[in-house]
Design a protein around this motif. Structure first.
Motif, short mmCIF file in Angstrom:
data_model
loop_
_atom_site.label_atom_id
_atom_site.label_comp_id
_atom_site.label_asym_id
_atom_site.label_seq_id
_atom_site.Cartn_x
_atom_site.Cartn_y
_atom_site.Cartn_z
N ARG A 1 0.79 -1.22 0.00
CA ARG A 1 0.00 0.00 0.00
C ARG A 1 0.83 1.28 0.00
O ARG A 1 0.52 2.23 -0.71
CB ARG A 1 -0.97 0.00 1.19
CG ARG A 1 -2.01 -1.10 1.14
CD ARG A 1 -2.73 -1.16 -0.20
NE ARG A 1 -3.55 0.00 -0.44
CZ ARG A 1 -4.85 0.08 -0.18
NH1 ARG A 1 -5.47 -0.94 0.35
NH2 ARG A 1 -5.52 1.18 -0.44
N PRO A 2 1.92 1.40 0.78
CA PRO A 2 2.68 2.66 0.74
C PRO A 2 3.36 2.93 -0.60
O PRO A 2 3.36 4.05 -1.08
CB PRO A 2 3.72 2.47 1.86
CG PRO A 2 3.15 1.42 2.74
CD PRO A 2 2.40 0.50 1.84
N THR A 3 3.94 1.89 -1.22
CA THR A 3 4.72 2.11 -2.44
C THR A 3 3.95 1.78 -3.70
O THR A 3 4.31 2.25 -4.79
CB THR A 3 5.99 1.25 -2.42
OG1 THR A 3 5.64 -0.14 -2.41
CG2 THR A 3 6.82 1.56 -1.18
N GLY A 4 2.90 0.97 -3.62
CA GLY A 4 2.15 0.58 -4.80
C GLY A 4 2.83 -0.51 -5.62
O GLY A 4 2.34 -0.87 -6.69
N ARG A 5 3.92 -1.06 -5.15
CA ARG A 5 4.63 -2.10 -5.89
C ARG A 5 4.02 -3.46 -5.59
O ARG A 5 3.54 -3.70 -4.49
CB ARG A 5 6.11 -2.10 -5.52
CG ARG A 5 6.84 -0.81 -5.87
CD ARG A 5 8.27 -0.86 -5.38
NE ARG A 5 8.99 0.38 -5.66
CZ ARG A 5 10.22 0.64 -5.26
NH1 ARG A 5 10.87 -0.26 -4.52
NH2 ARG A 5 10.81 1.79 -5.57
N PRO A 6 4.03 -4.36 -6.58
CA PRO A 6 3.53 -5.72 -6.33
C PRO A 6 4.32 -6.38 -5.20
O PRO A 6 5.54 -6.28 -5.13
CB PRO A 6 3.75 -6.44 -7.66
CG PRO A 6 3.79 -5.35 -8.69
CD PRO A 6 4.41 -4.16 -8.00
N VAL A 7 3.58 -7.05 -4.31
CA VAL A 7 4.22 -7.73 -3.18
C VAL A 7 4.90 -8.99 -3.68
O VAL A 7 4.31 -9.81 -4.38
CB VAL A 7 3.17 -8.09 -2.10
CG1 VAL A 7 3.81 -8.89 -0.98
CG2 VAL A 7 2.53 -6.82 -1.56
N ARG A 8 6.16 -9.15 -3.34
CA ARG A 8 6.91 -10.34 -3.71
C ARG A 8 6.78 -11.36 -2.59
O ARG A 8 7.29 -11.18 -1.50
CB ARG A 8 8.39 -9.99 -3.94
CG ARG A 8 8.64 -9.09 -5.12
CD ARG A 8 10.10 -8.73 -5.20
NE ARG A 8 10.95 -9.92 -5.22
CZ ARG A 8 12.27 -9.89 -5.01
NH1 ARG A 8 12.88 -8.75 -4.72
NH2 ARG A 8 12.96 -11.01 -5.06
N ARG A 9 6.07 -12.43 -2.88
CA ARG A 9 5.86 -13.47 -1.88
C ARG A 9 6.89 -14.59 -2.09
O ARG A 9 7.19 -14.95 -3.22
CB ARG A 9 4.44 -14.02 -1.98
CG ARG A 9 3.38 -12.93 -1.80
CD ARG A 9 2.00 -13.50 -1.64
NE ARG A 9 1.01 -12.45 -1.55
CZ ARG A 9 0.72 -11.76 -0.46
NH1 ARG A 9 1.36 -12.03 0.66
NH2 ARG A 9 -0.19 -10.82 -0.48
N TYR A 10 7.38 -15.10 -1.01
CA TYR A 10 8.37 -16.16 -1.10
C TYR A 10 8.06 -17.22 -0.07
O TYR A 10 7.34 -16.99 0.91
CB TYR A 10 9.79 -15.60 -0.86
CG TYR A 10 10.03 -15.12 0.55
CD1 TYR A 10 10.56 -15.97 1.51
CD2 TYR A 10 9.69 -13.83 0.93
CE1 TYR A 10 10.78 -15.54 2.81
CE2 TYR A 10 9.90 -13.39 2.23
CZ TYR A 10 10.44 -14.25 3.16
OH TYR A 10 10.63 -13.83 4.45
N GLU A 11 8.61 -18.38 -0.29
CA GLU A 11 8.47 -19.47 0.67
C GLU A 11 9.69 -20.36 0.55
O GLU A 11 10.09 -20.76 -0.55
CB GLU A 11 7.20 -20.29 0.38
CG GLU A 11 6.99 -21.43 1.36
CD GLU A 11 5.75 -22.22 1.05
OE1 GLU A 11 4.64 -21.78 1.44
OE2 GLU A 11 5.86 -23.27 0.39
N ARG A 12 10.32 -20.64 1.68
CA ARG A 12 11.49 -21.50 1.68
C ARG A 12 11.11 -22.92 1.29
O ARG A 12 9.97 -23.36 1.49
CB ARG A 12 12.15 -21.48 3.05
CG ARG A 12 12.69 -20.11 3.43
CD ARG A 12 13.88 -19.74 2.56
NE ARG A 12 14.37 -18.39 2.84
CZ ARG A 12 15.50 -17.90 2.39
NH1 ARG A 12 16.26 -18.64 1.60
NH2 ARG A 12 15.88 -16.67 2.68
N SER A 13 12.08 -23.64 0.76
CA SER A 13 11.79 -24.94 0.13
C SER A 13 11.67 -26.09 1.13
O SER A 13 11.16 -27.15 0.78
CB SER A 13 12.88 -25.28 -0.89
OG SER A 13 14.16 -25.33 -0.26
#
Length: 322
Positions: free
Chosen positions: A119-131
């Motif tokens: 919300r503050p930057t408007g950039r797509p959220v990069r979601r990650y998950e460890r393997s």
């Protein structure tokens, strides 16, 4: 692309090719399999040109789209979406585009859901998950006000309202409790304790008990991710991790999204434990945490785990890596 009424799947195409290769006429094989001769010839021709890969489904997307919206206009749509958080119905009149066209542009660039944007930057959220379990464990502290005994039913709707009412009547909350939590990045298996403070000695001791909890479940902790709180910047906390052979990682300042697994767990704790119902004493509140953690780890469905509880992913990973 295949559809639910398709005569030929990838397996059916392979069978068609095998029958033709055996020397049978294409027309006979096509009749047996309920497809036209041109269709049968098409799949045989693709197999001869590309081999097994030629039998796979292909995208029906056209190679060129002459009437597609220009790149500059698309960039302007994305800029309005990210800077002003506007939807298609408001961006359309600004740029003279139909809202449906704006929506297709936003979908193409992955911006059609505001929940997917920071919300503050408007950039797509990069979601990650460890393997694998233990590769990263998120650790955080949540500050909670101690609970007063609720005696007036008008103020017993929930602990938030009860606490607010007490303050308004001139009786401030007596002290705070600190909820220390550790969440495994891969499995979401969680461990929490309600402690008296957030000092470095307390955080270091909690980390050791959390480590023992994950070890009992067959998880070897490799890294611990924390924010930049004073207790986590202390040499004592880092030394306890180093002695156990665990790397200590800290998030960038003012970027709690990086530690999002435990931040989301804190929110779940507030909704499903801390403020679920009015508690009469602080002891009752703390004891209810044990029941919640068992439900969360062993029974509660998790959307990020395809509706399975965390313990299922731990068990699946144990079978995968043994």
């Amino acid at each position: 692309m295949s559809h639910r009424n398709a005569r030929l799947t990838v397996h059916g195409r392979r069978l068609l090719v095998e029958r033709v290769r055996s020397g049978r006429p294409v027309a006979h094989v096509a009749a047996e399999m309920g497809v036209s001769r041109p269709t049968a010839h098409k799949w045989v021709r693709r197999w001869r040109a590309e081999g097994e890969a030629g039998l796979a489904d292909r995208s029906s997307r056209p190679r060129t789209t002459p009437h597609r919206t220009g790149a500059e206009t698309e960039a302007r749509v994305c800029e309005l979406r990210q800077s002003r958080k506007l939807g298609p119905a408001r961006i359309g009149p600004i740029l003279g585009l139909p809202p449906s066209t704006v929506h297709r542009i936003l979908t193409r660039h992955g911006l059609h859901r505001l929940a997917w944007l920071d919300r503050p930057t408007g950039r797509p959220v990069r979601r990650y998950e460890r393997s694998r379990p233990g590769e990263m464990v998120h650790v955080d502290i949540k500050k909670l006000g101690n609970i007063h005994k609720v005696t007036d039913r008008r103020h017993a709707m929930d602990n938030k309202q009860a606490t607010t009412t007490v303050r308004k009547r001139g009786k401030p909350v007596i002290g705070y409790s600190y909820l220390h939590s550790a969440v495994d990045d891969h499995s979401r298996l969680a461990y929490s304790e309600v402690l008296a403070d957030e000092r470095k000695e307390t955080a270091a001791a909690f980390r050791q008990r959390a480590h023992a909890f994950f070890t009992r479940h067959g998880i070897t902790v490799e890294r611990v991710l924390t924010d930049n709180g004073p207790c986590y910047r202390s040499g004592l906390f880092t030394q306890t991790l180093t002695a156990a052979g665990i790397a200590h990682k800290r998030i960038r300042p003012y970027r709690p999204q990086t530690n999002g697994k435990v931040e989301r767990f804190n929110r779940t704790l507030l909704d499903e434990w801390a403020y679920l119902r009015p508690y009469t004493t602080n002891t009752e509140h703390t004891q209810a945490l044990t029941d919640f953690l068992h439900t969360y780890n062993h029974h509660r469905c998790h959307t990020a785990l395809n509706g399975q509880p965390p313990i299922n992913r731990v068990n699946n990973a144990a079978g995968q890596y043994t």
